[in-house]
Each structure stands twice: as C-alpha cells, then as structure tokens.
Motif scaffolding. Structure first.
Motif, mmCIF file in Angstrom:
data_model
loop_
_atom_site.group_PDB
_atom_site.id
_atom_site.type_symbol
_atom_site.label_atom_id
_atom_site.label_comp_id
_atom_site.label_asym_id
_atom_site.label_seq_id
_atom_site.Cartn_x
_atom_site.Cartn_y
_atom_site.Cartn_z
ATOM 1 N N THR A 229 0.830 -1.200 0.000
ATOM 2 C CA THR A 229 0.000 0.000 0.000
ATOM 3 C C THR A 229 0.866 1.251 0.000
ATOM 4 O O THR A 229 0.622 2.202 -0.764
ATOM 5 N N LYS A 230 1.904 1.249 0.824
ATOM 6 C CA LYS A 230 2.800 2.406 0.892
ATOM 7 C C LYS A 230 3.609 2.553 -0.403
ATOM 8 O O LYS A 230 3.840 3.681 -0.869
ATOM 9 N N ARG B 196 1.202 3.819 -3.305
ATOM 10 C CA ARG B 196 0.542 5.128 -3.142
ATOM 11 C C ARG B 196 1.118 6.188 -4.088
ATOM 12 O O ARG B 196 0.336 6.901 -4.746
ATOM 13 N N VAL C 186 -0.268 5.769 -7.592
ATOM 14 C CA VAL C 186 -1.635 6.269 -7.736
ATOM 15 C C VAL C 186 -1.613 7.784 -7.921
ATOM 16 O O VAL C 186 -2.315 8.340 -8.769
ATOM 17 N N GLU C 187 -0.777 8.452 -7.143
ATOM 18 C CA GLU C 187 -0.677 9.912 -7.251
ATOM 19 C C GLU C 187 -0.145 10.332 -8.613
ATOM 20 O O GLU C 187 -0.527 11.381 -9.152
ATOM 21 N N GLY D 139 -5.319 2.480 -8.235
ATOM 22 C CA GLY D 139 -5.502 2.065 -6.852
ATOM 23 C C GLY D 139 -5.172 0.593 -6.683
ATOM 24 O O GLY D 139 -4.672 -0.069 -7.615
ATOM 25 N N GLY E 144 -2.917 4.181 2.878
ATOM 26 C CA GLY E 144 -3.116 4.386 1.451
ATOM 27 C C GLY E 144 -3.630 5.754 1.085
ATOM 28 O O GLY E 144 -3.385 6.232 -0.018
ATOM 29 N N ALA E 145 -4.339 6.403 2.003
ATOM 30 C CA ALA E 145 -4.901 7.737 1.739
ATOM 31 C C ALA E 145 -5.625 7.776 0.399
ATOM 32 O O ALA E 145 -5.364 8.627 -0.455
ATOM 33 N N THR F 84 -5.642 5.082 -1.724
ATOM 34 C CA THR F 84 -5.047 4.088 -2.624
ATOM 35 C C THR F 84 -5.843 2.779 -2.636
ATOM 36 O O THR F 84 -5.959 2.130 -3.674
#
Length: 367
Positions: free
Chosen positions: A97-98, A101, A104-105, A111, A147-148, A150
């Motif tokens: 996930t980290k 991320r 994704v940005e 995601g 994930g904010a 993600t």
C-alpha cells in the motif's frame, strides 16, 4: 498515428460515424462524417482486477514491477487499472500500500484491489491457504489510513467470522467490498449485499456452484442491480455459453470484463509464481500443480474481442462492460467514455476488431 476521419465512435448514448477531436489531454468534440465508416474508436479499457503481466507482478508490492505491468497492459488498451494483490501476510499488504501510493498519485495505477486474505479455504483456488484469515477491522483501518485513497477494493468471503462487519466498514470508508472466493449461501450473500457489498469477484470462479434447490451466491449476485459482477472473458475460466448467459443476464450497466491477468501474460509458457505458489502456464492456461486455475494470461483487448466474437455481444455493450461500467464502479468521472471534457483515453480498432492504436491523456502510446 492520426485519428481516423470516419470510424464508428462508441459514445455513451449511440454510435456516431465520424471522428474524435482532441484538445490537449481532453476530448473536445465528436464530429460526424459522411460515407461508409471504417473501424471503431472506443474508450480506453478500465481493468479492476489484474495481478500483472510481461513477467512483472503487482502481488509482490514492488513499485518497479508495478510500473512494468501497467505499461504492458497500457500497450494492449488498458488505460486505467487497479493493481490486484492476492492473499498475503499483513506486513506485505501494508508495505505494498505504501509502495503503490505514489503510483496512484502519478496516475500509473488507479488504486489497489486486495483479493483476500479474508477468503474461504474451500474456495481459495490459487490463493495461498496459509495466508487466509478472518477479517480484522484494525488491519483494514491501517491499510486505508496508509493508502490515503489508494485502497479501492477488497474481496471478502461473507461467511467468514466478522465479514459482514468488515463489509459495512469498507462501504462506509468508500472502499468497494466485493464478494468472492466464497462458499456462502444465497441468504448470507444477500446479507452481505445489504451490508454494503457492491461488487462480485470473477463470478462463477471461486464460488459455490449453482444448484436450483441450494442456489448459493451466483444468482444472488447476478440478479441484484446493486452488485457489479466481474467476468473473465477467456475460454479457460468460463465456457463461452456461460459467459454469454451471464453477460446477458447481468447486462452492461452492472457487469464488467476483467483480465485477472498474472505475470505470465505476454510471456512464454513455463513456470511462474503467484502469492508464493508455483504456477505452470501451458496452452494459454495458468494452473497450480493441483489443477486449480491461477489467474489468466489475457489482456483486456483479448477479453473485449472474446466477448464480441465468441460470446456474441454487440460492440457497444462489450465496450460498456470494459470501460464505462468499471469506471463508474471506481467512482471515476473523467474516464471510461467518449464525451467532451473526458480524458482522451481512446482505442482505435480495425473493422475486424484488431487493436490498431492506443491513446492515453491525448498522447499516442508507443506499442
């Protein structure tokens, strides 16, 4: 590459004979043309279930491999994709996930889809049994926080202890809860839908088979318009008659075509790895040593063409299932259809449905 001057342009409402104007990274207008059209212009594919390709895997949580897999599928028409992981220890889920991320940005992937680890042992298929466990809200909370945005989707077997609470939690957090790898009854499946489950992972595969006296999850999922059903459009996972039935029963607004592609997609036959398990690829089929199917080796281009040429769907319906519906499922409002103002993700197909060119965000992709 230049945009065709007169092709069949598949828009959300109708097929227009003409061309698509591009303004920067956006679709400007759809212009009609006279004469006989040649070929098709479709929206870029959106794949919500993909584990890798070109020898690279999303399942290991490595950013470089994720970039390679996404680039491979982009060349085959997938302009938006989720990175699907398989059942794994929590440490791997968190580190992936980290690691993903930033991707994704950047827009490399849209995601993460966690296919597991909260799955049924009896229907685990190619999932590693050692990684399976009951849902844990604390784990979910850490993943979502790290994930904010993600983490987009998670597949859960609703009969596991704590599953309905986890489905409700995911739904509240804006994460798609998908039902899959399950031995659930019809009634438990309906309870999961009521709790907030809004998708079904590769329907028919990894599920209790249908029985007219004990229907299980399949008719509950296919018959409920609150649920978007995934279908793997290859002859390995589904007989084409089953695929045709399912796609007609579900209909385009709540059915999606997915690849479930693994790292062997686009690679020679041989031995590969998926979630710590050995996979043998032969004659286009990926299987564990016990015979269980271990993902697919198709691209979205393959799946789209199979849906039309083998399952008998019309091109606009198959396009909706490969682009518009999955984009809507993910809550994406600027991809998945050909309309003014949308991101210019476009596919050019020949009359016999061979992919000729891919455009993403107004730029032609080097294939």
């Amino acid at each position: 590459m230049q945009m065709p001057k007169n092709a069949r342009v598949v828009t959300p409402d109708l097929v227009v004979n003409g061309t698509v104007e591009i303004h920067g990274d956006r679709i400007g207008a759809i212009t009609e043309a006279t004469g006989e059209p040649d070929g098709w212009i479709l929206p870029g594919f959106v794949d919500v279930h993909c584990h890798g390709g070109d020898g690279a895997s999303y399942t290991v949580g490595d950013a470089d491999q994720a970039r390679k897999a996404a680039a491979f599928h982009l060349r085959h028409g997938t302009t938006t994709t989720l990175a699907s992981l398989v059942s794994s220890p929590f440490d791997l889920m968190l580190s992936a996930t980290k690691a993903f991320r930033p991707l994704v940005e950047e827009g490399v992937i849209a995601g993460i889809h966690f296919e597991g680890p909260y799955l049924a042992e009896s229907r685990c298929g190619a999932q590693n049994p050692a990684a399976l466990r009951d849902p844990d809200i604390k784990e979910l909370d850490q993943l979502i926080e790290a994930g904010a945005g993600t983490v987009k989707m998670m597949t859960i077997a609703p009969e596991r202890a704590g599953a309905l609470e986890a489905i409700e939690y995911l739904s509240v957090q804006g994460v798609i809860a998908a039902i899959g790898h399950t031995d659930a009854s019809y009634e438990t499946t309906m309870d999961a839908i009521a709790a907030g489950a809004s998708a079904a992972t590769h329907v028919f595969n990894g599920m209790r088979p249908f029985n007219h006296r004990d229907p299980g999850p399949i008719p509950a999922l296919i018959d409920d318009p609150r649920v978007v059903c995934e279908f793997i459009a290859d002859p390995v996972h589904l007989h084409m008659g089953t695929l045709a039935f399912a796609l007609h029963a579900s209909c385009a607004p709540w059915a999606v075509l997915v690849t479930d592609a693994m790292s062997a997609t686009g690679m020679p036959e041989g031995e590969y790895e998926l979630g710590g398990l050995t996979v043998q690829v032969s004659d286009g089929a990926a299987r564990l040593t016990n015979g269980s199917i271990a993902g697919s080796t198709i691209t979205m281009d393959d799946g789209f063409r199979n849906a039309v040429t083998l399952a008998g769907l019309e091109v606009p319906a198959a396009s909706q299932m490969a682009s518009g519906t999955p984009a809507e499922l993910l809550g994406l409002d600027d991809v998945g259809q050909i309309s003014p103002g949308m991101r210019a993700d476009l596919l050019v197909y020949s009359e016999d449905l061979r992919l000729q060119a891919v455009m993403r965000a107004g730029e032609w992709v080097d294939r």
